[in-house]
Design a protein around this motif. Structure first.
Motif, PDB file in Angstrom:
ATOM      1  N   GLU A  73       0.831  -1.210   0.000  1.00  0.00           N
ATOM      2  CA  GLU A  73       0.000   0.000   0.000  1.00  0.00           C
ATOM      3  C   GLU A  73       0.864   1.259   0.000  1.00  0.00           C
ATOM      4  O   GLU A  73       0.611   2.201  -0.763  1.00  0.00           O
ATOM      5  N   LEU A  77       1.096   1.213  -4.177  1.00  0.00           N
ATOM      6  CA  LEU A  77      -0.220   1.738  -4.540  1.00  0.00           C
ATOM      7  C   LEU A  77      -0.351   3.228  -4.255  1.00  0.00           C
ATOM      8  O   LEU A  77      -0.899   3.972  -5.078  1.00  0.00           O
ATOM      9  N   HIS A  78       0.133   3.660  -3.096  1.00  0.00           N
ATOM     10  CA  HIS A  78       0.080   5.097  -2.803  1.00  0.00           C
ATOM     11  C   HIS A  78       0.915   5.877  -3.816  1.00  0.00           C
ATOM     12  O   HIS A  78       0.483   6.924  -4.337  1.00  0.00           O
ATOM     13  N   ALA A  80       1.710   4.875  -6.854  1.00  0.00           N
ATOM     14  CA  ALA A  80       1.096   4.750  -8.186  1.00  0.00           C
ATOM     15  C   ALA A  80      -0.112   5.659  -8.337  1.00  0.00           C
ATOM     16  O   ALA A  80      -0.422   6.108  -9.450  1.00  0.00           O
ATOM     17  N   ASP A  81      -0.816   5.941  -7.239  1.00  0.00           N
ATOM     18  CA  ASP A  81      -1.960   6.857  -7.296  1.00  0.00           C
ATOM     19  C   ASP A  81      -1.518   8.319  -7.330  1.00  0.00           C
ATOM     20  O   ASP A  81      -2.192   9.165  -7.930  1.00  0.00           O
ATOM     21  N   SER A  82      -0.384   8.615  -6.705  1.00  0.00           N
ATOM     22  CA  SER A  82       0.064  10.007  -6.578  1.00  0.00           C
ATOM     23  C   SER A  82       0.881  10.482  -7.769  1.00  0.00           C
ATOM     24  O   SER A  82       0.773  11.652  -8.185  1.00  0.00           O
ATOM     25  N   SER A 214       1.224   2.537 -14.449  1.00  0.00           N
ATOM     26  CA  SER A 214      -0.085   1.896 -14.581  1.00  0.00           C
ATOM     27  C   SER A 214       0.030   0.375 -14.524  1.00  0.00           C
ATOM     28  O   SER A 214      -0.778  -0.303 -13.870  1.00  0.00           O
ATOM     29  N   ARG A 217       0.844  -0.648 -10.942  1.00  0.00           N
ATOM     30  CA  ARG A 217      -0.327  -0.473 -10.071  1.00  0.00           C
ATOM     31  C   ARG A 217      -1.311  -1.635 -10.251  1.00  0.00           C
ATOM     32  O   ARG A 217      -1.816  -2.196  -9.269  1.00  0.00           O
ATOM     33  N   ILE A 221      -2.212  -4.425  -7.271  1.00  0.00           N
ATOM     34  CA  ILE A 221      -3.561  -4.637  -6.728  1.00  0.00           C
ATOM     35  C   ILE A 221      -3.891  -6.128  -6.725  1.00  0.00           C
ATOM     36  O   ILE A 221      -4.432  -6.660  -5.753  1.00  0.00           O
TER      37      ILE A 221
END
Length: 250
Positions: A73, A77-78, A80-82, A214, A217, A221
């Motif tokens: 996370e 993931l954090h 990849a989102d930012s 992408s 990420r 997941i």
């Protein structure tokens, strides 16, 4: 001339031979059954020892795997989102400290095998003692559990290859000197006090980075969800073992 008389040898009747045979047969048969019963109880004892050991291993997995989930996370993931938001309007004149930090975190990886206690399954496989687990549902569940771990490890190897591609893609974008400022003496990633800037922000280079982000990420997941399923399965197997063998009451 002296005449020698041979002693008279009384012949056994058939019933006596049959009785001797029957007694020997019964002795061998009873010995065979006694040995089988002894081995049966010994196998039952060893089966429970293995199951207790499996429960200990599964308990360790339940305690350790959440640490891996937090790393996924936080590092993947954090980041990849930012990163897409930060890279959307990136240029070489805007402070880019967070971009450096997130990229540095994203290329890191912790393998699932580090968080798994597999001593019992390895011992049972090497000794051929998996056969001692007589409950088919429990045995099948254990085999499937460790297969899921192996498959997750394989996916992590694939993810590592994606991160190698990302490393190549960020080389034209990040400044190598600034990139080295993010690691302290304990190999901890931190945001330095100095302001960091991108080396370049050409659209094709940024686009390559976004494509890699992408991909990472998406697979991260999948891996996270598989690890969550593994944690749930560990709890279910422990519950099933206790229901069938009542180990907690002994």
């Amino acid at each position: 001339m002296e005449v020698h008389h041979h002693p008279h040898i009384e012949k056994k009747h058939f019933k006596e031979y049959f009785l001797e045979f029957l007694m020997i047969f019964l002795a061998v048969t009873l010995g065979f059954f006694a040995e089988n019963i002894r081995e049966h109880f010994a196998d039952q004892k060893k089966e429970k020892q293995y199951l207790r050991s499996f429960v200990e291993d599964l308990t360790n997995d339940e305690a350790n795997l959440p640490r891996l989930l937090r790393s996924i996370e936080h590092q993947q993931l954090h980041a990849a989102d930012s990163l897409p938001l930060l890279l959307k309007n990136a240029d070489t004149k805007t402070p880019a400290n967070l971009i450096y930090v997130f990229f540095r975190k994203m290329i890191r990886q912790q393998g699932i095998k580090v968080f798994i206690t597999d001593r019992t399954i390895e011992q049972a496989k090497n000794s051929g003692d998996l056969r001692l687990i007589t409950n088919k549902r429990i045995l099948d569940s254990l085999i499937d559990y460790y297969k899921q771990i192996e498959f997750t490890a394989y996916l992590q190897e694939t993810l590592l290859e994606m991160k190698k591609v990302l490393m190549q893609n960020i080389r034209p974008v990040l400044n190598g000197f600034d990139y080295s400022e993010l690691i302290d003496s304990t190999d901890h990633i931190f945001n330095p006090n100095k302001t960091l800037y991108l080396l370049a922000a050409a659209h094709p280079d940024i686009n390559n980075c976004l494509m890699s982000i992408s991909d990472i990420r998406g697979l991260s997941i999948t891996i996270r969800n598989m690890i969550l399923a593994i944690v749930d399965k560990a709890a279910n197997i422990k519950k099933l073992i206790n229901e069938k063998y009542r180990l907690e009451s002994e």
